[in-house]
Design an enzyme around this catalytic site. Sequence first.
Site, short mmCIF file in Angstrom:
data_model
loop_
_atom_site.label_atom_id
_atom_site.label_comp_id
_atom_site.label_asym_id
_atom_site.label_seq_id
_atom_site.Cartn_x
_atom_site.Cartn_y
_atom_site.Cartn_z
N LYS A 21 35.09 -25.71 -70.01
CA LYS A 21 33.97 -25.79 -70.96
C LYS A 21 32.73 -26.44 -70.37
O LYS A 21 31.62 -26.04 -70.63
CB LYS A 21 34.42 -26.52 -72.23
CG LYS A 21 35.10 -27.86 -71.99
CD LYS A 21 36.60 -27.78 -72.17
CE LYS A 21 37.28 -29.01 -71.63
NZ LYS A 21 38.52 -29.35 -72.27
N GLU A 62 38.11 -17.94 -73.77
CA GLU A 62 38.57 -18.34 -75.10
C GLU A 62 39.19 -19.73 -75.09
O GLU A 62 39.03 -20.50 -76.04
CB GLU A 62 39.60 -17.32 -75.60
CG GLU A 62 39.81 -17.33 -77.07
CD GLU A 62 38.54 -17.06 -77.86
OE1 GLU A 62 38.08 -15.92 -77.83
OE2 GLU A 62 38.01 -17.98 -78.49
N ASP A 109 32.83 -33.59 -74.53
CA ASP A 109 33.68 -32.40 -74.49
C ASP A 109 33.37 -31.51 -75.71
O ASP A 109 33.17 -30.29 -75.57
CB ASP A 109 35.15 -32.84 -74.49
CG ASP A 109 36.10 -31.67 -74.45
OD1 ASP A 109 36.20 -31.03 -73.40
OD2 ASP A 109 36.74 -31.39 -75.49
N LYS A 158 31.65 -27.60 -75.88
CA LYS A 158 32.24 -26.52 -76.66
C LYS A 158 31.24 -25.99 -77.69
O LYS A 158 31.14 -24.78 -77.92
CB LYS A 158 33.51 -27.02 -77.35
CG LYS A 158 34.63 -27.33 -76.34
CD LYS A 158 35.74 -28.15 -76.97
CE LYS A 158 36.89 -28.36 -75.96
NZ LYS A 158 37.90 -29.31 -76.43
N GLY A 181 46.48 -29.16 -75.36
CA GLY A 181 47.90 -29.12 -75.00
C GLY A 181 48.21 -27.95 -74.10
O GLY A 181 47.52 -26.93 -74.09
N1 HSE Z 1 40.52 -32.89 -73.83
C1 HSE Z 1 40.37 -31.72 -74.63
C2 HSE Z 1 40.62 -32.09 -76.08
C3 HSE Z 1 41.33 -30.67 -74.17
O1 HSE Z 1 41.15 -33.18 -76.33
O2 HSE Z 1 40.28 -31.32 -76.96
C4 HSE Z 1 41.12 -29.33 -74.81
O3 HSE Z 1 39.87 -28.80 -74.50
#
Ligand code: HSE
Length: 395
Positions: free
Chosen positions: A99, A123, A195, A199, A297
Site C-alpha cells: 500500500k 486488492e 497505513d 489505503k 493476517g
Molecule cells: N498492518 C496492517 C494492518 C496489515 O494492521 O491493517 C494489513 O494491511
Amino acid sequence: MITETELNIGLFGYGVVGKGFYNLIQLHPELAINTQQIVVKHEANHLLDENQNLSYEANIILADTNLKTVVEVINNNNDALAIAKKVLGDGNTLVTANKRMLAENFEELYALLKSNGGKLFYEASSAASIPIIKILDEYFANENIHSVEGILNGTSNYILSGIFNQNLNYNQALKQAQELGFAESDPTLDVEGLDALNKLVIINAHAFGVIVKPTDVFNYGITRIGNDDILYAKNNGFIIKLVAHASVNIQGKLLLYVAPQFVKSSEQLYHVNAENNGVVVNAEFSGEQFYYGKGAGSKPTGAAVLADVISSKKSNGYGYTKLRKQNFIKYDIFQQVKVYVRYNKNIDIDLLELDIEENLSFENSRAVKGKIYLNKLYEYKNWLESNDISVIIFS
Ligand code: HSE
C-alpha cells in the site's frame, strides 16, 4: 471439472503475506499456479523447504523473460517500487500488497500502466480480504459516490477494540496484534494512521478519480487517546475508531482525513472489532452499502493476493473509469469538521482557531468541542503531536 491454465509466477517476499499466499497455492494444486522462483532479502528469516527455488537475487525473477507474472509482497518500499517499475515497464503483470509503495507513487505507476500496457492488481493492499478496490472500480465505475468511510487498519482497530471491549491496555493490545502478525514491521505506521492513509489514497483514486499525495492529507494516530477520552466516549454512547474518511459535497469539494473518530452504535463501523476492517460506501443510486471482513493476517491477505493472481489470467486489470473521465471533484483541505480536542491545562490552543461549542473539564486536562478547518489541523499537526493533544473527530 474446470482445468485451470498453468501460470508460472515469481514471488518476492516470504513474510506474513508471502507465506499465506504460498501455503494457499500448495493447498490448491488444481489452481495450477507454480511458484518458479521466490526471492527474499534475509536468509535467517526464511526457513524454506529444500524444494523451493529460493534466491536472494532480484534479477533471477526480473530478468527471466519466461516469468511474466510477478507477485510482490515485501516490506521495503524502495525495492518494491523498483520491482514495480521494471515489471510494468516491461509490460508484464504485477500483483502487489504494498500500500505504501502504491500510495506514494500512484501517479507514476498509473502513467506507466497507460504507456506500457502492463497489468497491475492490488486488492490485498487496501482492506486485505474485502475486495473494495474491485467494487469501487467495477461496480461503482459509473455511479457517483458521496462518501467512503472505513476502518482500514487491523492493528489499530485490534488495539481500540481491546481497550474498549476487553479492558486491555494499549501496550498489551499492541503486543497481541504484533504476535498475531497484523502489525507492520514498524508498528508506528499502524498506530499513527499512516497505513490507513496509504489505503485511503488508493481507495480514493478509484472512488472519486482523484489522485492525492499521502503527505497532503491530514492523518492523526491513536497514540494520544487517553483515559479521559475513553470515559467521555463511553459516557456518551460512543466508541473511538481510527477512521479513514473520503466524501464529496455538492460543490465537488473532496474531504479526506484519517483520524480517531467517535462512532455511534447506530453506525456500521461501531460493530467492526478486532483486526476486522469495514468500509461504508454511500452512492447516488445504491444508497449505503457496508463491506466487512478480515483486514490483516496471513491467510486473508494471502487469499486476496491469490484472487488477484487468478484475476490476472483473465482480466486486463482495473478500468480506472473515474480517473479517465473528466472530473469536477477536487481535493480541498479548507473545509470544516466537528472535532473534540483535549489538551493539558497549561496549553493554549487559540492558534487552532476553533469555533468552540462546548468546554469540558477533566482532572488533569480540558477539552473543547467545536468546528475547525481541516487545514489548521494539518498545519499544526506536529505541534499537536508534540504537545500530546488528543484529536477526535465527530462523524
Ligand atoms: N498492518 C496492517 C494492518 C496489515 O494492521 O491493517 C494489513 O494491511
